[in-house]
Design a protein around this motif. Structure first.
Motif, mmCIF file in Angstrom:
data_model
loop_
_atom_site.group_PDB
_atom_site.id
_atom_site.type_symbol
_atom_site.label_atom_id
_atom_site.label_comp_id
_atom_site.label_asym_id
_atom_site.label_seq_id
_atom_site.Cartn_x
_atom_site.Cartn_y
_atom_site.Cartn_z
ATOM 1 N N ALA A 341 0.832 -1.204 0.000
ATOM 2 C CA ALA A 341 0.000 0.000 0.000
ATOM 3 C C ALA A 341 0.868 1.256 0.000
ATOM 4 C CB ALA A 341 -0.926 -0.007 1.211
ATOM 5 N N ARG A 342 1.999 1.217 0.708
ATOM 6 C CA ARG A 342 2.912 2.367 0.695
ATOM 7 C C ARG A 342 3.528 2.552 -0.686
ATOM 8 N NH1 ARG A 342 4.030 0.208 5.856
ATOM 9 N NH2 ARG A 342 5.833 -0.969 5.098
ATOM 10 N N GLU A 343 3.910 1.460 -1.321
ATOM 11 C CA GLU A 343 4.435 1.556 -2.686
ATOM 12 C C GLU A 343 3.368 2.103 -3.637
ATOM 13 O OE1 GLU A 343 7.240 1.215 -4.067
ATOM 14 O OE2 GLU A 343 8.521 0.100 -2.692
ATOM 15 N N ALA A 344 2.122 1.644 -3.455
ATOM 16 C CA ALA A 344 1.031 2.113 -4.302
ATOM 17 C C ALA A 344 0.830 3.617 -4.147
ATOM 18 C CB ALA A 344 -0.246 1.359 -3.968
ATOM 19 N N ALA A 345 0.908 4.100 -2.915
ATOM 20 C CA ALA A 345 0.756 5.532 -2.676
ATOM 21 C C ALA A 345 1.853 6.316 -3.385
ATOM 22 C CB ALA A 345 0.774 5.815 -1.171
ATOM 23 N N ASP A 346 3.071 5.762 -3.385
ATOM 24 C CA ASP A 346 4.180 6.427 -4.068
ATOM 25 C C ASP A 346 3.949 6.459 -5.584
ATOM 26 O OD1 ASP A 346 6.805 7.663 -3.821
ATOM 27 O OD2 ASP A 346 7.568 5.886 -4.850
ATOM 28 N N LEU A 347 3.408 5.379 -6.120
ATOM 29 C CA LEU A 347 3.099 5.348 -7.547
ATOM 30 C C LEU A 347 2.061 6.403 -7.912
ATOM 31 C CD1 LEU A 347 2.868 1.479 -8.069
ATOM 32 C CD2 LEU A 347 4.681 2.984 -8.926
ATOM 33 N N VAL A 348 1.058 6.556 -7.055
ATOM 34 C CA VAL A 348 0.030 7.566 -7.293
ATOM 35 C C VAL A 348 0.638 8.962 -7.246
ATOM 36 C CG1 VAL A 348 -2.093 8.593 -6.390
ATOM 37 C CG2 VAL A 348 -1.845 6.092 -6.487
ATOM 38 N N ARG A 349 1.530 9.218 -6.267
ATOM 39 C CA ARG A 349 2.173 10.532 -6.152
ATOM 40 C C ARG A 349 2.973 10.869 -7.417
ATOM 41 N NH1 ARG A 349 2.987 9.019 -0.779
ATOM 42 N NH2 ARG A 349 5.066 8.200 -1.247
ATOM 43 N N HIS A 350 3.583 9.851 -8.017
ATOM 44 C CA HIS A 350 4.403 10.080 -9.209
ATOM 45 C C HIS A 350 3.603 9.925 -10.509
ATOM 46 C CE1 HIS A 350 7.651 9.462 -6.235
ATOM 47 N NE2 HIS A 350 8.356 10.233 -7.055
ATOM 48 N N ARG A 351 2.292 9.844 -10.378
ATOM 49 C CA ARG A 351 1.374 9.783 -11.514
ATOM 50 C C ARG A 351 1.635 8.579 -12.429
ATOM 51 N NH1 ARG A 351 0.807 16.198 -13.264
ATOM 52 N NH2 ARG A 351 0.155 16.938 -11.188
ATOM 53 N N LEU A 352 2.097 7.514 -11.812
ATOM 54 C CA LEU A 352 2.242 6.253 -12.537
ATOM 55 C C LEU A 352 1.016 5.373 -12.352
ATOM 56 C CD1 LEU A 352 5.958 5.486 -11.641
ATOM 57 C CD2 LEU A 352 5.074 6.290 -13.839
ATOM 58 N N ALA A 353 0.164 5.749 -11.410
ATOM 59 C CA ALA A 353 -1.062 5.000 -11.139
ATOM 60 C C ALA A 353 -2.088 5.933 -10.522
ATOM 61 C CB ALA A 353 -0.784 3.824 -10.199
ATOM 62 N N VAL A 354 -3.344 5.495 -10.562
ATOM 63 C CA VAL A 354 -4.431 6.218 -9.904
ATOM 64 C C VAL A 354 -5.247 5.210 -9.100
ATOM 65 C CG1 VAL A 354 -4.592 8.019 -11.666
ATOM 66 C CG2 VAL A 354 -5.964 5.926 -11.897
ATOM 67 N N ARG A 355 -5.968 5.718 -8.122
ATOM 68 C CA ARG A 355 -6.940 4.893 -7.394
ATOM 69 C C ARG A 355 -8.300 5.104 -8.051
ATOM 70 N NH1 ARG A 355 -4.037 7.497 -3.255
ATOM 71 N NH2 ARG A 355 -2.677 6.103 -2.040
ATOM 72 N N ARG A 356 -8.929 3.979 -8.461
ATOM 73 C CA ARG A 356 -10.207 4.098 -9.158
ATOM 74 C C ARG A 356 -11.090 2.917 -8.780
ATOM 75 N NH1 ARG A 356 -9.184 3.629 -15.046
ATOM 76 N NH2 ARG A 356 -8.287 5.721 -14.823
ATOM 77 N N ASP A 357 -12.275 3.225 -8.259
ATOM 78 C CA ASP A 357 -13.260 2.181 -7.928
ATOM 79 C C ASP A 357 -12.655 1.074 -7.076
ATOM 80 O OD1 ASP A 357 -15.172 3.546 -9.449
ATOM 81 O OD2 ASP A 357 -14.602 2.482 -11.280
ATOM 82 N N GLY A 358 -11.854 1.462 -6.091
ATOM 83 C CA GLY A 358 -11.286 0.483 -5.174
ATOM 84 C C GLY A 358 -10.118 -0.297 -5.730
ATOM 85 N N ALA A 359 -9.527 0.188 -6.842
ATOM 86 C CA ALA A 359 -8.423 -0.537 -7.467
ATOM 87 C C ALA A 359 -7.271 0.413 -7.762
ATOM 88 C CB ALA A 359 -8.879 -1.206 -8.754
ATOM 89 N N LEU A 360 -6.082 -0.165 -7.865
ATOM 90 C CA LEU A 360 -4.901 0.568 -8.309
ATOM 91 C C LEU A 360 -4.767 0.337 -9.802
ATOM 92 C CD1 LEU A 360 -2.349 2.195 -7.331
ATOM 93 C CD2 LEU A 360 -1.141 -0.013 -7.421
ATOM 94 N N VAL A 361 -4.870 1.411 -10.594
ATOM 95 C CA VAL A 361 -4.865 1.320 -12.051
ATOM 96 C C VAL A 361 -3.682 2.113 -12.592
ATOM 97 C CG1 VAL A 361 -6.178 1.737 -14.163
ATOM 98 C CG2 VAL A 361 -7.381 1.160 -12.036
ATOM 99 N N LEU A 362 -2.865 1.496 -13.420
ATOM 100 C CA LEU A 362 -1.715 2.187 -13.981
ATOM 101 C C LEU A 362 -2.152 3.210 -15.022
ATOM 102 C CD1 LEU A 362 0.955 -0.647 -14.442
ATOM 103 C CD2 LEU A 362 0.472 0.782 -12.441
ATOM 104 N N THR A 363 -1.457 4.339 -15.037
ATOM 105 C CA THR A 363 -1.674 5.354 -16.062
ATOM 106 C C THR A 363 -0.969 4.922 -17.355
ATOM 107 O OG1 THR A 363 0.318 6.543 -15.400
ATOM 108 C CG2 THR A 363 -1.751 7.154 -14.290
ATOM 109 N N ARG A 364 -1.111 5.725 -18.405
ATOM 110 C CA ARG A 364 -0.422 5.387 -19.656
ATOM 111 C C ARG A 364 1.079 5.276 -19.425
ATOM 112 N NH1 ARG A 364 -3.302 9.678 -23.799
ATOM 113 N NH2 ARG A 364 -5.454 8.961 -23.494
#
Length: 379
Positions: A341-364
């Motif tokens: 979950a901490r790694e996921a938060a870091d990915l979101v901060r760096h715009r490599l992923a977003v949180r959507r509908d309860g899931a971690l989804v990678l950006t382009r």
């Protein structure tokens, strides 16, 4: 409710082997008198007990060149699968075809046999690229094959390759446009892969590349080709639902979706792979790649297994995560541990992923780094 699964049937025979192909294929003459189809049905009987209790959702006939397979033999194989597991009316049944071995008469026979989805191996509509890939068809024949399949079957997918010798941003864009204009409702687009770490064997193009005799586009140019192809498909109404796959809404591949959702799949035929998922892990097997050796084993009443891997629960969870991150649905956040979950938060901060509908989804941008991101999230 029973878990879903799919059946993959491999037909290894080809009239010509493309110099980039490391699949289990052979240019030997196919055995006559329905021998290969009988052997597939025999392997089905041997392997089916391990898949009892699951719900069959799709069948995929790949290769090789299964469009060379007699339609009556395809019908018999599909009937045996249907008799063993049941298959709902209208369930997805895909046949891979090469443009030079597809025509209206064959399409009608395949449809009568039970095929309702066609995947056309086009690779490119550029004559120069096709020549460098060793393909036997030309651009016009490829386009005609798609149009004929769209008229006869309706549900048509097209395979494209970019990043090959003589590929460019412009022909990557045009390849996408011509595929859709001809009638494709689904496109699978892959960069040419010659990496020895992921190939089953060293193919001619890989050897040329290793020897410095095969100039290819730079990594930056290959990424630009991918971006141009994606943009063209998006403009034409096909949305990206997995790293390399695009479809009109409702035309996503059911069969491939089973792989990405970490479901079981039964592999039949020379070189086929199968996997039985379970609560405590998975068992994955690979069949003998040599068609003659596979035939000999099955006809002697033996499982034609060449390799078998038992995947423990931890590795299984990591694989499930990696597969889920390939798709637009992403990986459930609730399944992530504290460190993940901490790694996921870091990915979101760096715009490599977003949180959507309860899931971690990678950006382009995240999808372009999928392998590295998945490893960061592994347990």
């Amino acid at each position: 409710m029973a878990r879903p699964f799919g059946v993959y049937v491999h037909y290894p025979y080809c009239t010509h082997r493309c110099p980039y192909c490391d699949f289990a294929v052979t240019t030997e003459r196919p055995p006559g008198a329905g021998r290969y189809a009988r052997a597939v049905r025999a392997e089905l009987s041997l392997r089916a007990p391990a898949f009892e209790g699951l719900s069959l959702r799709s069948v995929y006939l790949g290769g090789g060149t299964p469009s060379l397979w007699d339609a009556e033999e395809i019908r018999d194989v599909l009937a045996a699968i249907r008799d063993r597991f049941g298959l709902e009316a209208g369930a997805e049944v895909t046949l891979e075809v090469n443009p030079e071995s597809s025509d209206p008469a064959r399409l009608g026979a395949w449809r009568a046999a039970g095929v309702n989805r066609i995947s056309v191996g086009v690779q490119s509509f550029d004559a120069g690229v096709l020549a460098k890939l060793g393909r036997r068809h030309g651009p016009e024949r490829a386009e005609q094959a798609i149009r004929e399949a769209a008229a006869a079957i309706g549900n048509v997918s097209v395979d494209l390759i970019y990043g090959a010798r003589r590929s460019s941003v412009e022909n990557a864009r045009r390849d996408a446009e011509r595929a859709v204009e001809a009638g494709a409702v689904h496109v699978s687009a892959y960069a040419l892969t010659l990496d020895p770490d992921v190939m089953a064997e060293e193919v001619p193009l890989a050897r040329l590349r290793r020897e410095g005799r095969l100039p290819l586009p730079s990594d930056e140019d290959t990424l630009a080709q991918a971006a141009a192809l994606r943009a063209a498909l998006r403009r034409l109404g096909l949305r990206r639902y997995e790293i390399s796959n695009f479809a009109r809404p409702g035309r996503e591949s059911v069969h491939n979706g089973l792989y990405w959702r970490h479901e079981s799949y039964l592999g039949l035929g020379a070189g086929a792979y199968g996997c039985r998922r379970g609560e405590a892990g998975s068992v994955r097997y690979g069949n003998l790649r040599d068609a003659g050796a596979w035939l000999g084993a099955v006809e002697a009443g033996r499982l034609p297994t060449a390799e078998e891997d038992r995947i423990d629960a931890r590795a299984d969870r990591n694989e499930r995560l990696m597969l889920a991150l390939r798709t637009r649905e992403g990986a459930p956040l609730a399944a992530l541990g504290p460190a993940q979950a901490r790694e996921a938060a870091d990915l979101v901060r760096h715009r490599l992923a977003v949180r959507r509908d309860g899931a971690l989804v990678l950006t382009r941008r995240g999808l372009d780094l999928h392998s590295a991101i998945s490893e960061r999230l592994f347990e």
